[in-house]
Design a protein around this motif. Structure first.
Motif, PDB file in Angstrom:
ATOM      1  N   GLY A 108      46.866  50.485  29.539  1.00  0.00           N
ATOM      2  CA  GLY A 108      46.850  50.693  30.989  1.00  0.00           C
ATOM      3  C   GLY A 108      46.597  49.638  31.831  1.00  0.00           C
ATOM      4  N   PHE A 109      47.139  49.410  32.956  1.00  0.00           N
ATOM      5  CA  PHE A 109      47.038  48.353  33.623  1.00  0.00           C
ATOM      6  C   PHE A 109      46.159  48.773  35.184  1.00  0.00           C
ATOM      7  N   HIS A 110      44.923  47.990  35.259  1.00  0.00           N
ATOM      8  CA  HIS A 110      44.143  48.368  36.659  1.00  0.00           C
ATOM      9  C   HIS A 110      44.890  47.410  37.625  1.00  0.00           C
ATOM     10  N   GLU A 111      44.094  47.456  38.715  1.00  0.00           N
ATOM     11  CA  GLU A 111      44.589  46.564  39.859  1.00  0.00           C
ATOM     12  C   GLU A 111      44.247  45.144  39.386  1.00  0.00           C
ATOM     13  N   GLY A 112      45.197  44.597  39.772  1.00  0.00           N
ATOM     14  CA  GLY A 112      45.245  42.829  39.454  1.00  0.00           C
ATOM     15  C   GLY A 112      46.338  42.340  38.913  1.00  0.00           C
ATOM     16  N   ASN A 113      46.240  41.180  38.039  1.00  0.00           N
ATOM     17  CA  ASN A 113      47.335  40.646  37.356  1.00  0.00           C
ATOM     18  C   ASN A 113      48.145  39.723  38.397  1.00  0.00           C
ATOM     19  N   ILE A 114      47.269  39.082  39.113  1.00  0.00           N
ATOM     20  CA  ILE A 114      47.727  38.385  40.342  1.00  0.00           C
ATOM     21  C   ILE A 114      47.505  36.717  40.003  1.00  0.00           C
ATOM     22  N   VAL A 115      48.309  36.009  40.445  1.00  0.00           N
ATOM     23  CA  VAL A 115      48.374  34.552  40.216  1.00  0.00           C
ATOM     24  C   VAL A 115      47.224  34.070  41.278  1.00  0.00           C
ATOM     25  N   THR A 116      46.185  33.399  40.492  1.00  0.00           N
ATOM     26  CA  THR A 116      45.084  32.667  41.358  1.00  0.00           C
ATOM     27  C   THR A 116      45.169  31.226  41.504  1.00  0.00           C
ATOM     28  N   GLN A 117      45.736  30.560  40.398  1.00  0.00           N
ATOM     29  CA  GLN A 117      45.955  29.109  40.465  1.00  0.00           C
ATOM     30  C   GLN A 117      47.370  28.728  39.673  1.00  0.00           C
ATOM     31  N   VAL A 118      47.820  27.768  40.060  1.00  0.00           N
ATOM     32  CA  VAL A 118      49.161  27.044  39.387  1.00  0.00           C
ATOM     33  C   VAL A 118      48.612  25.665  39.244  1.00  0.00           C
ATOM     34  N   LYS A 119      48.444  25.258  37.658  1.00  0.00           N
ATOM     35  CA  LYS A 119      48.079  23.870  37.472  1.00  0.00           C
ATOM     36  C   LYS A 119      49.600  22.992  37.017  1.00  0.00           C
ATOM     37  N   ARG A 135      39.986  44.633  39.546  1.00  0.00           N
ATOM     38  CA  ARG A 135      39.336  44.335  40.679  1.00  0.00           C
ATOM     39  C   ARG A 135      37.759  45.108  40.523  1.00  0.00           C
ATOM     40  N   VAL A 136      36.964  44.313  41.065  1.00  0.00           N
ATOM     41  CA  VAL A 136      35.421  44.836  40.973  1.00  0.00           C
ATOM     42  C   VAL A 136      34.860  44.548  42.448  1.00  0.00           C
ATOM     43  N   ARG A 137      33.667  44.963  42.543  1.00  0.00           N
ATOM     44  CA  ARG A 137      32.940  44.824  43.790  1.00  0.00           C
ATOM     45  C   ARG A 137      32.587  43.210  43.905  1.00  0.00           C
ATOM     46  N   ASP A 138      32.166  42.642  45.210  1.00  0.00           N
ATOM     47  CA  ASP A 138      32.064  41.314  45.551  1.00  0.00           C
ATOM     48  C   ASP A 138      30.593  41.224  44.751  1.00  0.00           C
ATOM     49  N   THR A 139      29.719  42.064  44.681  1.00  0.00           N
ATOM     50  CA  THR A 139      28.260  41.800  44.272  1.00  0.00           C
ATOM     51  C   THR A 139      28.478  41.299  42.677  1.00  0.00           C
ATOM     52  N   LYS A 140      29.667  41.811  42.061  1.00  0.00           N
ATOM     53  CA  LYS A 140      29.740  41.592  40.700  1.00  0.00           C
ATOM     54  C   LYS A 140      30.088  40.247  40.279  1.00  0.00           C
ATOM     55  N   ILE A 155      41.958  39.676  46.173  1.00  0.00           N
ATOM     56  CA  ILE A 155      40.886  40.506  46.142  1.00  0.00           C
ATOM     57  C   ILE A 155      39.896  39.945  44.855  1.00  0.00           C
ATOM     58  N   PRO A 156      38.647  40.455  44.712  1.00  0.00           N
ATOM     59  CA  PRO A 156      37.728  39.792  43.706  1.00  0.00           C
ATOM     60  C   PRO A 156      38.014  40.601  42.380  1.00  0.00           C
ATOM     61  N   MET A 157      38.339  39.751  41.541  1.00  0.00           N
ATOM     62  CA  MET A 157      38.774  40.182  39.838  1.00  0.00           C
ATOM     63  C   MET A 157      37.658  39.766  38.941  1.00  0.00           C
ATOM     64  N   ARG A 158      37.429  40.548  37.900  1.00  0.00           N
ATOM     65  CA  ARG A 158      36.603  40.230  36.921  1.00  0.00           C
ATOM     66  C   ARG A 158      36.993  39.006  35.974  1.00  0.00           C
ATOM     67  N   HIS A 159      38.300  39.186  35.555  1.00  0.00           N
ATOM     68  CA  HIS A 159      38.769  38.324  34.500  1.00  0.00           C
ATOM     69  C   HIS A 159      39.837  37.601  34.897  1.00  0.00           C
ATOM     70  N   LEU A 160      39.791  36.053  34.635  1.00  0.00           N
ATOM     71  CA  LEU A 160      40.593  35.064  34.672  1.00  0.00           C
ATOM     72  C   LEU A 160      40.964  34.431  33.463  1.00  0.00           C
ATOM     73  N   GLN A 161      42.350  34.359  33.309  1.00  0.00           N
ATOM     74  CA  GLN A 161      42.704  33.840  32.082  1.00  0.00           C
ATOM     75  C   GLN A 161      43.883  32.827  32.446  1.00  0.00           C
ATOM     76  N   GLU A 162      44.277  31.805  31.640  1.00  0.00           N
ATOM     77  CA  GLU A 162      45.468  30.917  31.813  1.00  0.00           C
ATOM     78  C   GLU A 162      46.370  31.111  30.942  1.00  0.00           C
ATOM     79  N   PHE A 163      47.663  31.005  31.179  1.00  0.00           N
ATOM     80  CA  PHE A 163      48.825  31.105  30.472  1.00  0.00           C
ATOM     81  C   PHE A 163      49.420  29.710  30.428  1.00  0.00           C
TER      82      PHE A 163
END
Length: 297
Positions: A108-119, A135-140, A155-163
């Motif tokens: 399954g896929f929660h809200e997310g999978n958004i490009v946050t940076q292009v190197k 997506r998570v709360r700002d306090t997390k 939006i605030p997101m828990r996981h950040l990964q590079e491809f």
């Protein structure tokens, strides 16, 4: 003072004896007295310049030290294409149109999978796309993490990964990556994630060792046995397979076939098993085929 700071002791100019502490003697024309100490000295990344420069002064030791700079090497492998992150939902049986029943894993896929940076190569030294997920709360999140995401207004997101990709053309900040746009039914994908932790296990379960005889007076049933010789070498070689913690390691299952994509339920059915238990974070990328979708070098 320079010699005290580096932890080295020097011989007076003109002497040839080794230092009692480090085994290094340096003087005009004498070089380094002890080869063993010289090897240790040079392995530390220091270089000796003789004669000393005038900037060191007449009362200084007369040794100029320069440290070699180490160049950073990027050891990340190329991906066959952009990927997404998902969550393992569980396993089930799927019936094919011809009546075959095959085991599949539901991702399954929660809200997310958004490009946050292009190197890019000019600015970062390599081409890669950073993607955020879940997506998570700002306090997390910490303030640096929030600042990184607020910079692009996402939006605030828990996981950040590079491809890491060969080319990053066509990717923009805050771009949403949809599974149905990247993959289609029949594609082969590589799925990676953390495997299930087994805790502290013995050699039989962890390394598939054979057990000893269970009868006829045997005293060795599931014991590890010998772990090395005695006097020579008198130690255990590094990397010896022994009992220890098992599982909870990054694992990749390659070339799994996509059976079905459901955009309404935001789920993908993949043939076979994937690492981890239910709720585990998964990284899904196109299967690597050398010479076809990734370069040979």
């Amino acid at each position: 003072m320079a010699a005290m700071a580096t932890g080295l002791s020097w011989a007076r100019p003109g002497t040839t004896s080794c230092s009692a502490r480090q085994g290094i003697s340096i003087g005009p024309g004498t070089g380094i007295g002890c080869l063993r100490s010289r090897a240790r000295f040079l392995s530390s990344g220091l270089q000796i310049s003789w004669p000393p420069s005038s900037s060191t002064g007449s009362s200084s030791i007369g040794i100029g030290l320069t440290r070699r700079r180490r160049r950073s090497v990027i050891a990340m492998s190329y991906e066959a294409g952009i990927g997404v992150m998902g969550t393992k939902v569980g396993m089930m049986t799927h019936f094919m149109p011809d009546g075959r029943a095959i085991p599949v894993t539901v991702i399954g896929f929660h809200e997310g999978n958004i490009v946050t940076q292009v190197k890019t190569e000019p600015t970062d030294g390599y081409n890669a796309v950073q993607v955020g997920y879940l997506r998570v709360r700002d306090t997390k999140l910490t303030k640096p993490e929030l600042g990184h995401l607020n910079k692009i207004g996402t939006i605030p997101m828990r996981h950040l990964q590079e491809f890491r990709l060969v080319s990053v053309d066509g990717f923009e900040l805050s771009q949403r990556l949809n599974v149905e746009d990247i993959f289609k039914v029949g594609d082969l994908v590589d799925v990676s994630g953390k495997s299930i932790g087994k805790g502290f296990q013995g050699g039989i379960k962890r390394h598939n060792f054979k057990r000893g005889p269970m009868t006829h007076g045997s005293k060795s049933h599931r014991q590890l046995g010998s772990i090395g010789a005695g006097t020579t070498p008198g130690r255990v070689y590094p990397g010896k397979k022994m009992p220890g913690r098992m599982g909870f390691q990054k694992t990749k299952i390659r070339k799994l076939e996509i059976i079905k994509i459901d955009p309404e339920l935001r789920a993908v059915l993949v043939k076979g098993a994937v690492p981890g238990k239910r709720g585990n974070l998964l990284r899904i990328t196109p299967a690597k085929i050398v010479g076809k979708n990734i370069p040979k070098n």
